[in-house]
Scaffold this active site. Sequence first.
Site, PDB file in Angstrom:
ATOM      1  N   SER A 132       7.604   1.182   2.784  1.00  0.00           N
ATOM      2  CA  SER A 132       6.893   0.989   4.054  1.00  0.00           C
ATOM      3  C   SER A 132       6.377  -0.431   4.118  1.00  0.00           C
ATOM      4  O   SER A 132       6.052  -1.038   3.079  1.00  0.00           O
ATOM      5  CB  SER A 132       5.723   1.959   4.174  1.00  0.00           C
ATOM      6  OG  SER A 132       4.888   1.623   5.277  1.00  0.00           O
ATOM      7  N   TYR A 146      -2.008   5.823   0.892  1.00  0.00           N
ATOM      8  CA  TYR A 146      -0.602   5.694   1.277  1.00  0.00           C
ATOM      9  C   TYR A 146      -0.066   4.317   0.895  1.00  0.00           C
ATOM     10  O   TYR A 146       1.034   4.199   0.337  1.00  0.00           O
ATOM     11  CB  TYR A 146      -0.472   5.926   2.782  1.00  0.00           C
ATOM     12  CG  TYR A 146       0.936   5.807   3.309  1.00  0.00           C
ATOM     13  CD1 TYR A 146       1.933   6.679   2.904  1.00  0.00           C
ATOM     14  CD2 TYR A 146       1.250   4.833   4.249  1.00  0.00           C
ATOM     15  CE1 TYR A 146       3.224   6.575   3.410  1.00  0.00           C
ATOM     16  CE2 TYR A 146       2.542   4.729   4.764  1.00  0.00           C
ATOM     17  CZ  TYR A 146       3.519   5.593   4.335  1.00  0.00           C
ATOM     18  OH  TYR A 146       4.789   5.486   4.832  1.00  0.00           O
TER      19      TYR A 146
END
Length: 237
Positions: A132, A146
Amino acid sequence: MAGLKGKRALVLGGSRGIGAAIVRRLAAEGAEVVFTYAGSREAAERLAGETGARAELTDSADREAVVARVRESGALDVLVVNAGVAMMGDPLELDADEVDRMIRINVHAPYHAAVEAARRMPEGGRIVVIGSNVGNHVGFPGIAAYALTKSAVQGMVRGLARDFGPRGITVNAVQPGPVDTDMNPADGPLKDTLYGLMSIKRHGRPDEIAGMVAWLAGPEAGFVTGAMHTIDGGYGA
């Protein structure tokens, strides 16, 4: 398109969203594709029927299940690890067990899958992990856990690229920004915040991510390894 004709590919987390787009693209390129799913059996069966790929139930939070699935897939030419979850919120309030589960899925599974695949992978094999853009830049609060998992993917990719490079096996990460999926829909509540940080003010499409994965899995990317390929509409520019 036939750049992967005759190649054996496994996609961990392939039933929906980005994963399904990757399965479609690899199959269209001629690969023999197996993909895993956890909670989306109907979507997995539809995708298998559409593409000719094979769907296998596998829990990416279970290390032994992940390793067994990779081992049973034999000598893979391509491994794509797409399975992932995202937890967002005040770190003082997040459930610790759920954070640990996210780490198992986003960090432990890619590492153990890549290592197991490399045991049998032939010269010129390809390992691609979906990371990501938050591994590069944390633009707003509430995503620390995350982001931790996606930064860990970066270190893993760089290290395994060193370890497996002498065998001609490449290891790369693809780092999407906002992509129009169930996890982050284009009409979702984060849209205005995200677009305020982006140069191209729209969500990406799953097929755009799949295109990068297919290139990294194909013959033209044999000299590309240990790299983070960010596709985020200029979020981190």
